[in-house]
Write an enzyme that holds these catalytic residues in place. Sequence first.
Site, short mmCIF file in Angstrom:
data_model
loop_
_atom_site.label_atom_id
_atom_site.label_comp_id
_atom_site.label_asym_id
_atom_site.label_seq_id
_atom_site.Cartn_x
_atom_site.Cartn_y
_atom_site.Cartn_z
N LEU A 10 -7.24 -16.18 -7.80
CA LEU A 10 -6.26 -17.25 -7.40
C LEU A 10 -6.53 -18.34 -6.40
CD1 LEU A 10 -2.88 -15.42 -8.57
CD2 LEU A 10 -4.00 -17.14 -9.63
N TYR B 256 -2.84 -13.63 8.68
CA TYR B 256 -2.06 -13.14 7.48
C TYR B 256 -0.58 -12.91 7.91
CZ TYR B 256 -0.18 -8.98 4.97
OH TYR B 256 0.69 -8.24 3.96
N LYS C 261 2.25 -15.06 5.67
CA LYS C 261 3.42 -14.40 5.15
C LYS C 261 4.76 -15.08 5.60
CE LYS C 261 1.48 -11.49 2.71
NZ LYS C 261 1.69 -11.30 1.16
N GLY D 279 -1.45 -10.10 -9.22
CA GLY D 279 -1.91 -9.03 -8.52
C GLY D 279 -1.51 -7.74 -9.03
N SER D 280 -1.05 -7.44 -10.34
CA SER D 280 -0.68 -6.32 -10.69
C SER D 280 -1.48 -5.08 -11.45
CB SER D 280 0.43 -6.73 -11.95
OG SER D 280 -0.19 -7.54 -12.69
N ILE E 32 3.58 0.07 3.22
CA ILE E 32 3.64 0.70 1.97
C ILE E 32 2.32 1.24 1.78
CG2 ILE E 32 3.89 0.26 -0.49
CD1 ILE E 32 6.45 -0.09 1.06
N SER F 279 6.32 -10.09 3.42
CA SER F 279 5.99 -8.91 4.17
C SER F 279 7.01 -8.94 5.48
CB SER F 279 4.32 -9.07 4.67
OG SER F 279 4.30 -7.84 5.46
#
Length: 248
Positions: free
Chosen positions: A54, A146, A150, A15-16, A179, A133
């Site tokens: 993925l 979600y 996490k 995920g970069s 973020i 997270s």
Amino acid sequence: MKAFSLEGHAALVTGSSQGIGQAIARGLAECGARIVCHGLHDQPSEVPYFACDLALPEAPADLIEKAFTAEPALDTLICNAGSFFDTPFLEMTGQEWGRTMNLNLSATFFLVQAFVRRRVSLGGGGSIVIVSSTNGFQAEADSVAYDTSKGGLVMMTKSLAVSLAPHGIRVNGIAPGLIRTPLTQTWMEPRANDVLKHYEKKILLGRVGQPQDCAGAAAFLCSPAAGYITGEIIVIDGGLTTTQIGRL
């Protein structure tokens, strides 16, 4: 010993192509590591870059195979790929639930498994950082899938640290708070006058984080300076989860 240097190390960062993952990849490169990048879509890159979804069953093992082909001495894995697909709880379907778990949780597990198999065949050793997270510790409205995924990554980090210590592989995590990324930007900007201002008061340092705020902690956890650290998760949230009330 250059305690904070990553010279001689090679890292795959999933995920970069943008956001936190991109910032971590750049941070590791600045510390001297050779980088292999991953994203959902093809794009130009100055370093080895592989595109795949993925969430597909065979994708994690296939990505690890390609990453080791590009960097045979790969010894560092950053599991960052993930996303948010939630709908309100009573509207959640099995397909939507599975989409979250497949990408955020299962893909991470099988990436680590494939990576560790290769590392063990090379004699062991290495470092893994899993990006979870603050949602893994504190719940959010309309975010059940979600938050659950996490939270699973938080415990996966600790459990893997136990399982992989005999192979000399350290496993740690980072837990970003709010973020500013392409993922969060879609809901943040339209509500800049209410939700965003609320968060800015709740965050002790008075601002929403930037992707580069996550890079230093990830680089540290991969470095010799963290050589006696495993099973730990560094929260990167500007103090968001430290106080109940925040700044008035």
